[in-house]
Design an enzyme around this catalytic site. Structure first.
Site, PDB file in Angstrom:
ATOM      1  N   ARG A  23       0.822  -1.211   0.000  1.00  0.00           N
ATOM      2  CA  ARG A  23       0.000   0.000   0.000  1.00  0.00           C
ATOM      3  C   ARG A  23       0.860   1.267   0.000  1.00  0.00           C
ATOM      4  O   ARG A  23       0.476   2.282   0.576  1.00  0.00           O
ATOM      5  CB  ARG A  23      -0.960  -0.001   1.206  1.00  0.00           C
ATOM      6  N   ARG A  27      -3.038   7.162   1.009  1.00  0.00           N
ATOM      7  CA  ARG A  27      -3.490   8.346   1.757  1.00  0.00           C
ATOM      8  C   ARG A  27      -2.459   9.010   2.660  1.00  0.00           C
ATOM      9  O   ARG A  27      -2.644  10.144   3.071  1.00  0.00           O
ATOM     10  CB  ARG A  27      -4.723   7.974   2.581  1.00  0.00           C
ATOM     11  N   ARG A  36      -6.258  12.661  -5.370  1.00  0.00           N
ATOM     12  CA  ARG A  36      -7.493  12.010  -4.942  1.00  0.00           C
ATOM     13  C   ARG A  36      -8.617  13.009  -4.629  1.00  0.00           C
ATOM     14  O   ARG A  36      -9.800  12.679  -4.766  1.00  0.00           O
ATOM     15  CB  ARG A  36      -7.153  11.156  -3.721  1.00  0.00           C
ATOM     16  N   ASP A  72      -7.233  -1.737  -6.912  1.00  0.00           N
ATOM     17  CA  ASP A  72      -7.728  -2.348  -5.680  1.00  0.00           C
ATOM     18  C   ASP A  72      -8.109  -3.791  -5.975  1.00  0.00           C
ATOM     19  O   ASP A  72      -8.514  -4.109  -7.095  1.00  0.00           O
ATOM     20  CB  ASP A  72      -8.933  -1.591  -5.126  1.00  0.00           C
ATOM     21  N   TYR A 147     -15.431 -10.499   1.106  1.00  0.00           N
ATOM     22  CA  TYR A 147     -16.075  -9.207   0.809  1.00  0.00           C
ATOM     23  C   TYR A 147     -17.406  -9.412   0.086  1.00  0.00           C
ATOM     24  O   TYR A 147     -18.381  -8.707   0.339  1.00  0.00           O
ATOM     25  CB  TYR A 147     -15.139  -8.323  -0.031  1.00  0.00           C
TER      26      TYR A 147
HETATM   27  O1  CP3 Z   1       0.428   1.080  -3.282  1.00  0.00           O
HETATM   28  C1  CP3 Z   1      -0.528   0.293  -3.197  1.00  0.00           C
HETATM   29  O2  CP3 Z   1      -0.349  -0.853  -2.806  1.00  0.00           O
HETATM   30  C2  CP3 Z   1      -1.870   0.830  -3.565  1.00  0.00           C
HETATM   31  C3  CP3 Z   1      -2.763  -0.071  -4.338  1.00  0.00           C
HETATM   32  C4  CP3 Z   1      -3.700  -0.885  -3.446  1.00  0.00           C
HETATM   33  C5  CP3 Z   1      -4.905  -0.386  -2.859  1.00  0.00           C
HETATM   34  N1  CP3 Z   1      -5.548  -1.431  -2.287  1.00  0.00           N
HETATM   35  C6  CP3 Z   1      -5.380   1.005  -2.921  1.00  0.00           C
HETATM   36  C7  CP3 Z   1      -6.415   1.488  -1.976  1.00  0.00           C
HETATM   37  C8  CP3 Z   1      -3.599  -2.239  -3.135  1.00  0.00           C
HETATM   38  C9  CP3 Z   1      -2.478  -3.207  -3.457  1.00  0.00           C
HETATM   39  C10 CP3 Z   1      -4.787  -2.563  -2.395  1.00  0.00           C
HETATM   40  C11 CP3 Z   1      -5.085  -3.925  -1.931  1.00  0.00           C
HETATM   41  C12 CP3 Z   1      -6.249  -4.160  -1.072  1.00  0.00           C
HETATM   42  N2  CP3 Z   1      -7.487  -3.563  -1.109  1.00  0.00           N
HETATM   43  C13 CP3 Z   1      -6.303  -5.165  -0.073  1.00  0.00           C
HETATM   44  C14 CP3 Z   1      -5.171  -6.129   0.237  1.00  0.00           C
HETATM   45  C15 CP3 Z   1      -4.124  -5.508   1.080  1.00  0.00           C
HETATM   46  C16 CP3 Z   1      -4.522  -5.324   2.527  1.00  0.00           C
HETATM   47  O3  CP3 Z   1      -4.510  -4.157   2.948  1.00  0.00           O
HETATM   48  O4  CP3 Z   1      -4.820  -6.297   3.190  1.00  0.00           O
HETATM   49  C17 CP3 Z   1      -7.566  -5.112   0.511  1.00  0.00           C
HETATM   50  C18 CP3 Z   1      -8.077  -5.980   1.642  1.00  0.00           C
HETATM   51  C19 CP3 Z   1      -8.321  -4.098  -0.167  1.00  0.00           C
HETATM   52  C20 CP3 Z   1      -9.749  -3.712   0.052  1.00  0.00           C
HETATM   53  C21 CP3 Z   1      -9.868  -2.304   0.477  1.00  0.00           C
HETATM   54  N3  CP3 Z   1      -9.640  -1.215  -0.337  1.00  0.00           N
HETATM   55  C22 CP3 Z   1     -10.268  -1.812   1.744  1.00  0.00           C
HETATM   56  C23 CP3 Z   1     -10.607  -2.672   2.941  1.00  0.00           C
HETATM   57  C24 CP3 Z   1     -10.264  -0.410   1.680  1.00  0.00           C
HETATM   58  C25 CP3 Z   1     -10.694   0.559   2.735  1.00  0.00           C
HETATM   59  C26 CP3 Z   1      -9.720   0.650   3.835  1.00  0.00           C
HETATM   60  C27 CP3 Z   1      -8.388   1.214   3.399  1.00  0.00           C
HETATM   61  O5  CP3 Z   1      -7.393   0.509   3.543  1.00  0.00           O
HETATM   62  O6  CP3 Z   1      -8.373   2.345   2.904  1.00  0.00           O
HETATM   63  C28 CP3 Z   1      -9.815  -0.052   0.380  1.00  0.00           C
HETATM   64  C29 CP3 Z   1      -9.636   1.323  -0.141  1.00  0.00           C
HETATM   65  C30 CP3 Z   1      -8.301   1.657  -0.751  1.00  0.00           C
HETATM   66  N4  CP3 Z   1      -7.556   0.840  -1.546  1.00  0.00           N
HETATM   67  C31 CP3 Z   1      -7.638   2.913  -0.658  1.00  0.00           C
HETATM   68  C32 CP3 Z   1      -6.473   2.808  -1.430  1.00  0.00           C
HETATM   69  C33 CP3 Z   1      -5.451   3.889  -1.693  1.00  0.00           C
HETATM   70  C34 CP3 Z   1      -8.157   4.137   0.079  1.00  0.00           C
HETATM   71  C35 CP3 Z   1      -9.178   4.811  -0.786  1.00  0.00           C
HETATM   72  C36 CP3 Z   1      -9.139   6.294  -0.719  1.00  0.00           C
HETATM   73  O7  CP3 Z   1      -8.230   6.937  -1.257  1.00  0.00           O
HETATM   74  O8  CP3 Z   1     -10.104   6.836  -0.151  1.00  0.00           O
END
Ligand code: CP3
Length: 340
Positions: A23, A27, A36, A72, A147
């Site tokens: 990640r 943010r 964003r 994502d 999910y």
């Molecule tokens: O650099 C990177 O790795 C960014 C790319 C990336 C995102 N999500 C962007 C994201 C990757 C590789 C993921 C994987 C992801 N998404 C996982 C597996 C990794 C882990 O954390 O266990 C999971 C479970 C998700 C599902 C997901 N997406 C959730 C639960 C959430 C909300 C909570 C959170 O972590 O923000 C997201 C949203 C998300 N995915 C954001 C980003 C940058 C935040 C969205 C925003 O900008 O408002």
């Protein structure tokens, strides 16, 4: 071209230990927030130019040895025909949870070039811009299924386990469909130019080993077996909270196993000698004072020497509250302290 990370994935000797953070785009970076603020998260995920920009940000700012595609894990699930929303407070939400045979039958297994062309276009743009290897990724079928079945994030995963225990045929049919979709999705990423693929099993750790073995692992094995038929890109399997599942994760077929911080790398290496290990700094350790943080990093680098190879990473995704200066300190320390 800095191919240190690629060589480490293959278990080759490198001049220093490569580092990237799960990640790493997101943010905690003001540069990400600036992009964003102009659109929603889903809109951002579907804009190849902006996805390229935010993927490059942490690589340019901190000197990471790999880039991970900005997207994502739930994007290909939306493409199966489900309505997905991201809420500021609740995280991802599927408006119609998948809990019946009719709902499973309705799911489509899409052709990636048609359903998610923006992801593949982002990969192509990134390969032209990057001087470090590009990681593509997907969720693991079990994690994705949680999910879909729960309708979003969960704490005890009652609906998922209840389906698996009480309606095993329905559970299997759903997992089969997610697996087919994910397999095609990762193959398309490899064809578009992803040089390494990581499979995120964020919720594997909620399963007893006997359940992990039958409810999660076989689907990961199937995806990796499909990939091996068409590409030799290194594959990373990250089972979060999976220290007690390591004996089983060994047979996933992956080249690299990602580890969270709950196990020492040298203890993990005793269980699996054949794998390169990736990890495993507690993401909250980035809040330590500089000297203590560097000591932690040095300890992990020392423990990592017991493995066939080591890629430095966090034990899970970086937290949004992390000060960017601390990331800079950590990346610099990994490079300096591991130089051979
Ligand atoms: O650099 C990177 O790795 C960014 C790319 C990336 C995102 N999500 C962007 C994201 C990757 C590789 C993921 C994987 C992801 N998404 C996982 C597996 C990794 C882990 O954390 O266990 C999971 C479970 C998700 C599902 C997901 N997406 C959730 C639960 C959430 C909300 C909570 C959170 O972590 O923000 C997201 C949203 C998300 N995915 C954001 C980003 C940058 C935040 C969205 C925003 O900008 O408002």
């Amino acid at each position: 071209m800095n191919d240190t990370f690629l060589r480490a994935c293959r278990g080759e000797q490198t001049e220093y230990t490569p580092v990237w953070f799960m990640r790493q785009a997101g943010r905690y970076l003001p540069e990400y927030q600036a992009v964003r603020s102009k659109l929603t998260f889903l809109e951002l995920c579907k804009n190849p130019e902006l996805c390229t920009e935010v993927t490059l940000q942490p690589v340019d700012i901190f000197g990471f040895d790999a880039a991970i595609l900005f997207s994502d894990i739930l994007i290909p699930m939306e493409a199966m025909g489900l309505q997905l929303e991201f809420h500021e407070s609740k995280g991802p939400v599927f408006l119609d949870p998948v809990r019946t045979q009719a709902a499973v039958d309705k799911l489509i297994v899409p052709e990636p070039e048609e359903a998610v062309p923006f992801v593949l276009e982002t990969i192509r743009l990134l390969r032209r811009a990057l001087k470090v290897p590009l990681i593509g990724f997907s969720g693991a079928p079990f994690t994705l299924a949680t999910y879909l079945i729960e309708g979003g994030s969960s704490k005890v995963f009652l609906e998922t386990k209840r389906m698996a225990y009480q309606q095993p045929e329905l559970y299997h049919a759903l997992l089969e469909k997610i697996t087919r979709c994910t397999s095609l999705y990762l193959q398309a990423q490899a064809r578009a130019g992803a040089q390494v693929l990581q499979i995120f099993d964020s919720w594997a750790g909620i399963l007893a080993p006997c359940d992990f073995e039958r409810l999660a692992l076989p689907y990961v094995q199937s995806i990796i077996a499909d990939l091996r038929q068409m590409t030799d890109v290194p594959i990373i399997y990250f089972a979060n909270n999976g220290a007690t599942l390591l004996e089983l994760s060994k047979i996933s077929g992956a080249d690299v196993l990602g580890l969270d911080w709950r196990i020492k790398l040298d203890d993990a290496a005793k269980i699996t000698q054949q794998h390169v290990l990736q990890g495993n700094l507690d993401p909250v350790a980035l809040f330590l004072p500089k000297e203590a943080l560097e000591q932690r990093i040095a300890a992990i680098l020392a423990e990592g020497k017991a493995a066939k190879g080591h890629i430095f990473n966090l034990g899970h995704g970086i937290l949004p509250q992390t000060p960017p200066e601390q990331v800079k300190i950590a990346v610099e320390a990994v490079h300096r302290l591991s130089r051979r």
